[in-house]
Design a protein around this motif. Structure first.
Motif, PDB file in Angstrom:
ATOM      1  N   ARG A 156      53.227 -38.700  40.749  1.00 59.97           N
ATOM      2  CA  ARG A 156      54.134 -38.955  41.876  1.00 59.97           C
ATOM      3  C   ARG A 156      54.051 -37.896  42.954  1.00 59.97           C
ATOM      4  O   ARG A 156      54.491 -38.131  44.085  1.00 59.97           O
ATOM      5  N   SER A 182      54.097 -38.091  34.895  1.00 60.01           N
ATOM      6  CA  SER A 182      54.655 -38.836  36.045  1.00 60.01           C
ATOM      7  C   SER A 182      54.807 -37.926  37.243  1.00 60.01           C
ATOM      8  O   SER A 182      54.538 -38.332  38.372  1.00 60.01           O
ATOM      9  N   ASN A 208      67.702 -29.918  39.717  1.00 61.67           N
ATOM     10  CA  ASN A 208      68.604 -29.418  38.669  1.00 61.67           C
ATOM     11  C   ASN A 208      68.005 -28.239  37.895  1.00 61.67           C
ATOM     12  O   ASN A 208      68.555 -27.818  36.888  1.00 61.67           O
ATOM     13  N   SER A 243      55.903 -37.525  26.041  1.00 56.86           N
ATOM     14  CA  SER A 243      56.945 -37.796  27.007  1.00 56.86           C
ATOM     15  C   SER A 243      57.550 -36.462  27.475  1.00 56.86           C
ATOM     16  O   SER A 243      57.807 -35.575  26.662  1.00 56.86           O
TER      17      SER A 243
END
Ligand code: ADP
Ligand code: ADP
Length: 237
Positions: free
Chosen positions: A46, A42, A13, A37
């Protein structure tokens, strides 16, 4: 053992997840990534086992650029990389033992696991790992009857049973109270020291990071803004 070279990731996106990250992590290190955050923690973690796909640059895990992997190569990579999640990701209705031995899945294959065809050695390994995190007394309980901290210890036992080269823990203590968080961090640290398994942990509290990390990587808006030993954190920030 792990090298990020000008690694960037833009989500489909258009949101940037990582921007030009250059980091090398050596075998046996215990690295904590900190940041608010949305900082990209992450996404960083990942990328290493290709749960997300970086869009530019190179990312080596044991001399293999994981951006080139597919199919069998990806499965092999994921067998080497143990994941620990914020919400434990246990199969709730399964026993602690079944959850733990499922760490062998990548080694035995799904069909064998469906029929419970784990070797005696695998079963012993699962039991030994439950003992290492002091949770063996709950071996035949359903996973969802355990507290959060106990469930996270089971997920550590599962990862150990996988016999990984590397452990990635994505906010492993974010759902736990402070004493339980420290307990889980102590087990992660113990495993790292005893087995020399390279470990990368995402945390959003700097004080917790300072207590356990050998090295801290600070992230903001997809970029690495700090990378150094704990002793340098106060000087530079
Ligand atoms: P952190 O783990 O530090 O909270 P993330 O790596 O989850 O940060 O997120 C980094 C950025 O990427 C954030 O702006 C987040 O909204 C965005 N992001 C994460 N996952 C996706 C996704 N699947 N699709 C689009 N944007 C995402
Ligand atoms: P975390 O902080 O652990 O990354 P988030 O609450 O940011 O968790 O994200 C939860 C899930 O939503 C993740 O799978 C992440 O990839 C996805 N996600 C995060 N931000 C976006 C976004 N802007 N667009 C689409 N998916 C997103």
């Amino acid at each position: 053992m792990i090298t990020f070279k000008d690694l960037s990731l833009v989500y489909p996106n258009g949101t940037p997840g990582l921007k030009n990250v250059n980091v090398t992590i050596n075998e046996g290190e215990f690295v904590v990534i900190v940041g608010l955050s949305g900082a990209g923690k992450s996404t960083f973690i990942r990328s290493i086992n290709r749960m997300v796909s970086p869009t530019e640059g190179e990312l080596y895990v044991e001399d293999e650029n994981v951006l080139d992997l597919k199919g069998k190569g990806l499965r092999k990579l994921r067998t080497k990389v143990g994941m620990i999640f914020q919400n434990y990701n246990l199969v709730n209705r399964s026993s602690v033992f079944k959850n733990t031995i499922s760490g062998r899945l990548g080694h035995t294959g799904t069909l064998r696991s469906i029929f419970n065809l784990y070797s005696k050695q695998d079963k012993l390994r699962a039991y030994e790992n439950l003992k290492r995190v002091n949770i063996e007394e709950y071996i035949y309980q359903r996973a969802d009857q355990l507290s959060g901290g106990q469930q996270q210890r089971v997920s550590i036992a599962r990862v150990l049973t996988q016999d990984p080269k590397l452990i990635l823990a994505d906010e492993p203590v974010a759902s736990l109270d402070p004493p339980t968080s420290h307990q889980v961090m102590q087990y992660l640290k113990k495993v790292n020291q005893e087995d020399n398994i390279t470990t990368i942990v995402n945390l959003h509290f700097i004080d917790m990071a300072m207590e356990y990390a050998d090295r801290i990587i600070g992230m903001r808006d997809g970029e690495v803004v700090f990378d150094g030993p704990v002793s340098e954190v106060n000087e530079k920030t």
